[in-house]
Design an enzyme around this catalytic site. Structure first.
Site, PDB file in Angstrom:
ATOM      1  N   SER A  69      52.493 -81.251 -57.882  1.00 21.90           N
ATOM      2  CA  SER A  69      52.783 -80.165 -58.830  1.00 21.90           C
ATOM      3  C   SER A  69      51.564 -79.282 -59.047  1.00 21.90           C
ATOM      4  O   SER A  69      51.704 -78.075 -59.278  1.00 21.90           O
ATOM      5  CB  SER A  69      53.257 -80.744 -60.170  1.00 21.90           C
ATOM      6  OG  SER A  69      54.487 -81.401 -59.983  1.00 21.90           O
ATOM      7  N   ASN A  97      62.636 -96.794 -59.544  1.00 24.55           N
ATOM      8  CA  ASN A  97      62.958 -95.378 -59.355  1.00 24.55           C
ATOM      9  C   ASN A  97      64.436 -95.096 -59.612  1.00 24.55           C
ATOM     10  O   ASN A  97      64.782 -94.028 -60.095  1.00 24.55           O
ATOM     11  CB  ASN A  97      62.527 -94.917 -57.969  1.00 24.55           C
ATOM     12  CG  ASN A  97      61.051 -94.578 -57.982  1.00 24.55           C
ATOM     13  OD1 ASN A  97      60.630 -93.690 -58.707  1.00 24.55           O
ATOM     14  ND2 ASN A  97      60.261 -95.330 -57.241  1.00 24.55           N
ATOM     15  N   ASP A 144      57.898 -83.401 -43.025  1.00 26.59           N
ATOM     16  CA  ASP A 144      57.955 -84.017 -41.688  1.00 26.59           C
ATOM     17  C   ASP A 144      58.305 -82.949 -40.647  1.00 26.59           C
ATOM     18  O   ASP A 144      57.730 -82.916 -39.552  1.00 26.59           O
ATOM     19  CB  ASP A 144      59.011 -85.127 -41.679  1.00 26.59           C
ATOM     20  CG  ASP A 144      58.831 -86.079 -42.853  1.00 26.59           C
ATOM     21  OD1 ASP A 144      57.844 -86.809 -42.864  1.00 26.59           O
ATOM     22  OD2 ASP A 144      59.662 -86.039 -43.782  1.00 26.59           O
ATOM     23  N   ARG A 159      55.326 -80.756 -40.049  1.00 26.47           N
ATOM     24  CA  ARG A 159      54.328 -81.481 -39.251  1.00 26.47           C
ATOM     25  C   ARG A 159      54.724 -81.449 -37.773  1.00 26.47           C
ATOM     26  O   ARG A 159      53.888 -81.224 -36.890  1.00 26.47           O
ATOM     27  CB  ARG A 159      54.244 -82.941 -39.719  1.00 26.47           C
ATOM     28  CG  ARG A 159      53.551 -83.113 -41.064  1.00 26.47           C
ATOM     29  CD  ARG A 159      53.815 -84.497 -41.643  1.00 26.47           C
ATOM     30  NE  ARG A 159      53.039 -84.740 -42.848  1.00 26.47           N
ATOM     31  CZ  ARG A 159      53.320 -85.685 -43.735  1.00 26.47           C
ATOM     32  NH1 ARG A 159      54.367 -86.484 -43.565  1.00 26.47           N
ATOM     33  NH2 ARG A 159      52.548 -85.853 -44.794  1.00 26.47           N
ATOM     34  N   HIS A 202      63.075 -90.233 -44.917  1.00 27.92           N
ATOM     35  CA  HIS A 202      61.662 -89.811 -45.053  1.00 27.92           C
ATOM     36  C   HIS A 202      60.829 -91.086 -45.132  1.00 27.92           C
ATOM     37  O   HIS A 202      60.430 -91.537 -46.204  1.00 27.92           O
ATOM     38  CB  HIS A 202      61.469 -88.945 -46.294  1.00 27.92           C
ATOM     39  CG  HIS A 202      60.016 -88.712 -46.597  1.00 27.92           C
ATOM     40  ND1 HIS A 202      59.190 -87.985 -45.773  1.00 27.92           N
ATOM     41  CD2 HIS A 202      59.235 -89.147 -47.603  1.00 27.92           C
ATOM     42  CE1 HIS A 202      57.969 -87.978 -46.275  1.00 27.92           C
ATOM     43  NE2 HIS A 202      57.960 -88.679 -47.379  1.00 27.92           N
TER      44      HIS A 202
HETATM   45  P1  NAX Z   1      51.224 -88.257 -58.516  1.00 26.86           P
HETATM   46  O1  NAX Z   1      51.150 -89.709 -58.860  1.00 26.86           O
HETATM   47  O2  NAX Z   1      49.986 -87.445 -58.436  1.00 26.86           O
HETATM   48  O3  NAX Z   1      52.180 -87.532 -59.579  1.00 26.86           O
HETATM   49  C1  NAX Z   1      53.412 -88.048 -59.979  1.00 26.86           C
HETATM   50  C2  NAX Z   1      53.594 -87.664 -61.420  1.00 26.86           C
HETATM   51  O4  NAX Z   1      54.906 -88.051 -61.800  1.00 26.86           O
HETATM   52  C3  NAX Z   1      52.614 -88.370 -62.372  1.00 26.86           C
HETATM   53  O5  NAX Z   1      51.926 -87.395 -63.136  1.00 26.86           O
HETATM   54  C4  NAX Z   1      53.531 -89.236 -63.226  1.00 26.86           C
HETATM   55  O6  NAX Z   1      53.084 -89.344 -64.562  1.00 26.86           O
HETATM   56  C5  NAX Z   1      54.842 -88.469 -63.138  1.00 26.86           C
HETATM   57  N1  NAX Z   1      56.015 -89.266 -63.476  1.00 26.86           N
HETATM   58  C6  NAX Z   1      56.236 -90.581 -63.235  1.00 26.86           C
HETATM   59  N2  NAX Z   1      57.426 -90.949 -63.749  1.00 26.86           N
HETATM   60  C7  NAX Z   1      57.959 -89.835 -64.293  1.00 26.86           C
HETATM   61  C8  NAX Z   1      59.182 -89.584 -64.970  1.00 26.86           C
HETATM   62  N3  NAX Z   1      60.073 -90.559 -65.208  1.00 26.86           N
HETATM   63  N4  NAX Z   1      59.407 -88.336 -65.404  1.00 26.86           N
HETATM   64  C9  NAX Z   1      58.519 -87.348 -65.201  1.00 26.86           C
HETATM   65  N5  NAX Z   1      57.334 -87.529 -64.583  1.00 26.86           N
HETATM   66  C10 NAX Z   1      57.081 -88.760 -64.118  1.00 26.86           C
HETATM   67  O7  NAX Z   1      52.078 -88.164 -57.185  1.00 26.86           O
HETATM   68  P2  NAX Z   1      52.209 -86.957 -56.153  1.00 26.86           P
HETATM   69  O8  NAX Z   1      51.165 -87.068 -55.145  1.00 26.86           O
HETATM   70  O9  NAX Z   1      52.372 -85.694 -56.914  1.00 26.86           O
HETATM   71  O10 NAX Z   1      53.576 -87.370 -55.438  1.00 26.86           O
HETATM   72  C11 NAX Z   1      54.799 -87.358 -56.138  1.00 26.86           C
HETATM   73  C12 NAX Z   1      55.887 -88.045 -55.336  1.00 26.86           C
HETATM   74  O11 NAX Z   1      56.119 -87.359 -54.119  1.00 26.86           O
HETATM   75  C13 NAX Z   1      55.546 -89.481 -54.942  1.00 26.86           C
HETATM   76  O12 NAX Z   1      56.690 -90.290 -55.137  1.00 26.86           O
HETATM   77  C14 NAX Z   1      55.232 -89.364 -53.475  1.00 26.86           C
HETATM   78  O13 NAX Z   1      55.437 -90.573 -52.793  1.00 26.86           O
HETATM   79  C15 NAX Z   1      56.214 -88.303 -53.064  1.00 26.86           C
HETATM   80  N6  NAX Z   1      55.975 -87.618 -51.796  1.00 26.86           N
HETATM   81  C16 NAX Z   1      57.051 -87.241 -51.089  1.00 26.86           C
HETATM   82  C17 NAX Z   1      56.940 -86.517 -49.918  1.00 26.86           C
HETATM   83  C18 NAX Z   1      58.133 -86.084 -49.161  1.00 26.86           C
HETATM   84  O14 NAX Z   1      57.944 -85.519 -48.082  1.00 26.86           O
HETATM   85  N7  NAX Z   1      59.371 -86.311 -49.603  1.00 26.86           N
HETATM   86  C19 NAX Z   1      55.602 -86.177 -49.360  1.00 26.86           C
HETATM   87  C20 NAX Z   1      54.518 -86.216 -50.359  1.00 26.86           C
HETATM   88  C21 NAX Z   1      54.619 -87.341 -51.356  1.00 26.86           C
HETATM   89  O15 NAX Z   1      54.114 -88.501 -50.774  1.00 26.86           O
END
Ligand code: NAX
Length: 324
Positions: A16, A104, A158, A161, A186
């Site tokens: 974000s 989740n 993906d 990439r 994914h």
């Molecule tokens: P971060 O851990 O930096 O940020 C996640 C944020 O979500 C944290 O600030 C946390 O407090 C918040 N959060 C957790 N539970 C919540 C809820 N119930 N309601 C609202 N906010 C909540 O992770 P970030 O690097 O930003 O990645 C976010 C997600 O994207 C992860 O699950 C990650 O695995 C996934 N990804 C998915 C990708 C894709 O291609 N689909 C690629 C990038 C990334 O790995």
């Protein structure tokens, strides 16, 4: 002009942190369209969230009319037009995959219910938080009044990439590469497909040999996320935000003629893939709707890989089936 309401969850997280500033700058909807950002974060991140909001305000973005911050999904999704579900529970030490899926599932079922109740009925919802495909499935099941076609899980990173790696190998700009596809989950089982891809209008597999495709390209795309973590010490963030933006832009404005994107959607049985899983297909977007590209020839090499990633998604669904 009426402001577009864009909801983003996990709004204080690292993806974000890249996405919000690009949204507010007009990178998604163009330089004329005002917006209201509706940000969802958990209470414990309140300070970090407040800092991000401060920075958003300090940019004085002309298009940004209002920023709302809440820990309540019903407030975050109220009248939302576009929704990025990025926040998710990361895997903790010793956490099993099933526990991760269940943790989740709890988050995404609550958010699905909230979307169903308060978001615009035709809101476009992109699930980024992992395990993205199965999180999207749970969200869809919990939003029965919304069209399942309005939901997708992100495989655009993906896809991008794959585009970039193929372009580099062929010493061609990315704009000359078309029709790359990502099939399935994914995850490591995803199948990056070059059998329909073209570089400068010529089949990609006339530019590269099968050995490179099978033993270099496929594992490189599959493992790219882990490689970024190894080198950067953190998971992909700017590229993930960029992919989310690309996905939503194409969804809203349409895919370029003659090309397609990859996105994971609720399977309708196309290509013999089981229904009721969220599976990545080659997709075109037209008039705000994502549609699976039909009629592609699938050879045995592809079929076995498509089945393997389908199997993983069926197992993920089984692990959370009592929550559906
Ligand atoms: P971060 O851990 O930096 O940020 C996640 C944020 O979500 C944290 O600030 C946390 O407090 C918040 N959060 C957790 N539970 C919540 C809820 N119930 N309601 C609202 N906010 C909540 O992770 P970030 O690097 O930003 O990645 C976010 C997600 O994207 C992860 O699950 C990650 O695995 C996934 N990804 C998915 C990708 C894709 O291609 N689909 C690629 C990038 C990334 O790995």
């Amino acid at each position: 002009m009426k402001a577009t309401r864009i909801a983003v969850t996990g709004a204080a997280g690292q993806i974000s942190y890249s996405l919000l500033f690009r949204l507010a700058a007009g990178d998604l909807l163009g330089p004329e369209q005002p917006m209201i950002l509706q940000l969802l974060e958990i209470e414990t991140m309140a300070d970090a969230m407040a800092g991000v909001v401060m920075e958003l305000k300090d940019c004085a973005f002309p298009l940004l009319q209002e920023v709302l911050v809440t820990a309540d999904p019903y407030q975050a999704f109220a009248d939302a037009d576009l929704v990025f579900l990025i926040g998710a529970r990361p895997r903790g030490p010793g956490m099993k995959r099933k526990d991760l899926l269940s943790a989740n599932a709890g988050i995404f079922s609550e958010q699905g219910k909230a979307l169903n109740e308060v978001a615009q009925k035709d809101a476009k919802v992109l699930v980024v938080g992992n395990p993205a495909n199965t999180n999207a499935l749970i969200t869809i099941h919990n939003a029965p009044d919304m069209n399942p076609q309005n939901f997708a899980a992100m495989t655009r990173l993906d896809h991008n990439r794959a585009l970039s790696l193929l372009a580099e190998k062929c010493h061609s700009p990315v704009m000359d590469v078309r029709r790359v596809s990502i099939w399935g989950n994914h995850s490591l089982t995803q199948f990056p497909d070059l059998f329909h891809a073209q570089v400068k209008g010529k089949p990609a597999l006339e530019w590269v040999d099968m050995d490179w495709y099978e033993n270099d390209f496929i594992p490189t795309v599959q493992n790219r996320g882990a490689e970024v973590i190894r080198l950067r010490g953190k998971s992909s963030a700017a590229s993930a935000a960029n992919a989310a933006l690309d996905h939503m832009r194409d969804w809203v404005f349409g895919t370029p003629a003659g090309d397609w994107i990859s996105a994971a959607v609720l399977s309708d049985g196309s290509y013999g893939i089981a229904g009721d899983i969220v599976y990545s297909f080659p997709m075109i977007a037209e008039n705000g709707l994502l549609q699976i590209v039909q009629g592609l020839d699938i050879n045995d090499f592809s079929r076995s890989r498509m089945k393997r990633t389908e199997q993983e998604l069926l197992e993920e669904r089984d692990a959370i089936k009592d929550l559906l």
